[in-house]
Structure formats: C-alpha cells, structure tokens
Design a protein around this motif. Sequence first.
Motif, PDB file in Angstrom:
ATOM      1  N   UNK A  36     -17.309 -54.272  62.645  1.00 28.78           N
ATOM      2  CA  UNK A  36     -17.361 -55.235  61.553  1.00 28.78           C
ATOM      3  C   UNK A  36     -18.372 -54.840  60.488  1.00 28.78           C
ATOM      4  N   UNK A  37     -19.166 -53.821  60.751  1.00 33.43           N
ATOM      5  CA  UNK A  37     -20.176 -53.363  59.800  1.00 33.43           C
ATOM      6  C   UNK A  37     -19.518 -52.904  58.506  1.00 33.43           C
ATOM      7  N   UNK A  38     -19.934 -53.493  57.390  1.00 35.23           N
ATOM      8  CA  UNK A  38     -19.354 -53.181  56.088  1.00 35.23           C
ATOM      9  C   UNK A  38     -20.082 -53.982  55.019  1.00 35.23           C
ATOM     10  N   UNK A  39     -19.778 -53.675  53.773  1.00 34.16           N
ATOM     11  CA  UNK A  39     -20.169 -54.541  52.679  1.00 34.16           C
ATOM     12  C   UNK A  39     -19.062 -55.566  52.491  1.00 34.16           C
ATOM     13  N   UNK A  40     -19.431 -56.826  52.478  1.00 33.84           N
ATOM     14  CA  UNK A  40     -18.471 -57.906  52.339  1.00 33.84           C
ATOM     15  C   UNK A  40     -18.505 -58.442  50.914  1.00 33.84           C
ATOM     16  N   UNK A  41     -17.323 -58.516  50.301  1.00 29.54           N
ATOM     17  CA  UNK A  41     -17.188 -58.940  48.924  1.00 29.54           C
ATOM     18  C   UNK A  41     -16.396 -60.235  48.826  1.00 29.54           C
ATOM     19  N   UNK A  42     -16.841 -61.114  47.968  1.00 33.52           N
ATOM     20  CA  UNK A  42     -16.119 -62.331  47.667  1.00 33.52           C
ATOM     21  C   UNK A  42     -15.227 -62.103  46.449  1.00 33.52           C
ATOM     22  N   UNK A  43     -14.013 -62.632  46.489  1.00 35.08           N
ATOM     23  CA  UNK A  43     -13.096 -62.535  45.357  1.00 35.08           C
ATOM     24  C   UNK A  43     -12.510 -63.906  45.038  1.00 35.08           C
ATOM     25  N   UNK A  44     -12.353 -64.161  43.757  1.00 38.57           N
ATOM     26  CA  UNK A  44     -11.714 -65.384  43.295  1.00 38.57           C
ATOM     27  C   UNK A  44     -10.573 -65.052  42.348  1.00 38.57           C
ATOM     28  N   UNK A  45      -9.455 -65.715  42.527  1.00 36.95           N
ATOM     29  CA  UNK A  45      -8.335 -65.637  41.599  1.00 36.95           C
ATOM     30  C   UNK A  45      -8.278 -66.967  40.862  1.00 36.95           C
ATOM     31  N   UNK A  46      -8.347 -66.916  39.544  1.00 39.27           N
ATOM     32  CA  UNK A  46      -8.521 -68.145  38.795  1.00 39.27           C
ATOM     33  C   UNK A  46      -7.641 -68.204  37.553  1.00 39.27           C
ATOM     34  N   UNK A  47      -7.347 -69.416  37.146  1.00 38.20           N
ATOM     35  CA  UNK A  47      -6.671 -69.701  35.889  1.00 38.20           C
ATOM     36  C   UNK A  47      -7.735 -69.962  34.847  1.00 38.20           C
ATOM     37  N   UNK A  48      -7.705 -69.179  33.785  1.00 36.41           N
ATOM     38  CA  UNK A  48      -8.784 -69.226  32.810  1.00 36.41           C
ATOM     39  C   UNK A  48      -8.751 -70.474  31.941  1.00 36.41           C
ATOM     40  N   UNK A  49      -7.574 -70.795  31.400  1.00 37.84           N
ATOM     41  CA  UNK A  49      -7.474 -71.867  30.415  1.00 37.84           C
ATOM     42  C   UNK A  49      -6.341 -72.820  30.754  1.00 37.84           C
ATOM     43  N   UNK A  50      -6.521 -74.074  30.373  1.00 40.42           N
ATOM     44  CA  UNK A  50      -5.465 -75.064  30.527  1.00 40.42           C
ATOM     45  C   UNK A  50      -4.263 -74.719  29.647  1.00 40.42           C
ATOM     46  N   UNK A  51      -4.509 -74.125  28.491  1.00 41.11           N
ATOM     47  CA  UNK A  51      -3.463 -73.862  27.518  1.00 41.11           C
ATOM     48  C   UNK A  51      -2.511 -72.748  27.935  1.00 41.11           C
ATOM     49  N   UNK A  52      -2.871 -71.932  28.902  1.00 40.66           N
ATOM     50  CA  UNK A  52      -2.041 -70.818  29.350  1.00 40.66           C
ATOM     51  C   UNK A  52      -1.915 -70.840  30.871  1.00 40.66           C
ATOM     52  N   UNK A  53      -0.842 -71.440  31.388  1.00 42.30           N
ATOM     53  CA  UNK A  53      -0.686 -71.553  32.842  1.00 42.30           C
ATOM     54  C   UNK A  53      -0.367 -70.238  33.543  1.00 42.30           C
ATOM     55  N   UNK A  54      -0.085 -69.178  32.792  1.00 43.92           N
ATOM     56  CA  UNK A  54       0.253 -67.885  33.378  1.00 43.92           C
ATOM     57  C   UNK A  54      -0.911 -66.906  33.385  1.00 43.92           C
ATOM     58  N   UNK A  55      -2.036 -67.290  32.840  1.00 47.69           N
ATOM     59  CA  UNK A  55      -3.177 -66.397  32.709  1.00 47.69           C
ATOM     60  C   UNK A  55      -4.093 -66.535  33.928  1.00 47.69           C
ATOM     61  N   UNK A  56      -3.846 -65.714  34.945  1.00 49.59           N
ATOM     62  CA  UNK A  56      -4.690 -65.659  36.126  1.00 49.59           C
ATOM     63  C   UNK A  56      -5.403 -64.318  36.177  1.00 49.59           C
ATOM     64  N   UNK A  57      -6.644 -64.351  36.606  1.00 52.13           N
ATOM     65  CA  UNK A  57      -7.466 -63.153  36.694  1.00 52.13           C
ATOM     66  C   UNK A  57      -8.261 -63.153  37.987  1.00 52.13           C
ATOM     67  N   UNK A  58      -8.768 -61.977  38.343  1.00 51.22           N
ATOM     68  CA  UNK A  58      -9.600 -61.813  39.534  1.00 51.22           C
ATOM     69  C   UNK A  58     -11.044 -61.544  39.142  1.00 51.22           C
ATOM     70  N   UNK A  59     -11.955 -62.047  39.947  1.00 50.23           N
ATOM     71  CA  UNK A  59     -13.372 -61.759  39.784  1.00 50.23           C
ATOM     72  C   UNK A  59     -13.958 -61.405  41.143  1.00 50.23           C
ATOM     73  N   UNK A  60     -14.884 -60.456  41.151  1.00 48.56           N
ATOM     74  CA  UNK A  60     -15.509 -59.971  42.381  1.00 48.56           C
ATOM     75  C   UNK A  60     -17.003 -60.215  42.371  1.00 48.56           C
ATOM     76  N   UNK A  61     -17.541 -60.517  43.542  1.00 52.92           N
ATOM     77  CA  UNK A  61     -18.972 -60.615  43.699  1.00 52.92           C
ATOM     78  C   UNK A  61     -19.601 -59.251  43.877  1.00 52.92           C
TER      79      UNK A  61
END
Length: 123
Positions: free
Chosen positions: A89-114
Amino acid sequence: QVQLVETGGGLVQPGGSLRLSCAASGNFFVINSMGWYRQAPGKQRDLVASITNGGYTTYADSVSGRFTISRDNSKNTIELQMNTLKPEDTAIYYCKANYRLRYSDPYDYSDSWGQGTQVTVSS
C-alpha cells in the motif's frame, strides 16, 4: 478553480491503520465526484476508491474490504479509512475532484488534483 488539500499520511507498521482527509475549496458550482488515487515509484497512478455525489462507491480490488471512502457533501470533503495496511500500500496518495464549474454550462466538468500525501507501510 478547485483546490484540494490532503492530510493524514505518514509511516505505519503492517496491519496498522491511517485515515486520509481531503478538503475542496475554490470557485465551482458543484462537485460531481471525488476519489483517492495512489502512485508508487515506477508505477502508474491508479484508482484506490471513489464516491459520487449520490453516494455510489468504487474500490480497487486490492483494497476492497480494507479501505472505506466517505463523503460529506455539505463540507466538500472526503475521507479514506485505511485498515490492515500492507507494505504494497506504500505510495503517494492523491485526492481528485470532478466538478461542474458554472451553473450556466451544465456540460463543463473538469478535474482537479491535490498535491499528494505520502503513505509508507513498513516495520
């Protein structure tokens, strides 16, 4: 647009436990899903566990039954409870989020990494 901060990594003996936390902040409409990934030296980055906004969870076969992912949508945080840890299990552990940026664009999803947090399992 989204900043992720991971905490909880460290050194633990085989069979021990650790709890990782990830907090999301920034400018976004809603987070669709969040997850934990890990990368060992010389290896690719692989999914450990993920959870959707609706609470659906996915686990890698190697951690199923030992790790548990949870989410607090009101706080935009996730945790990974890791039990019965093994040297592999030894490793660097990363958090990722997939998010909708704006209310005005329901198709605009992006990823962010810790930035990642080191987990070392060794006696």
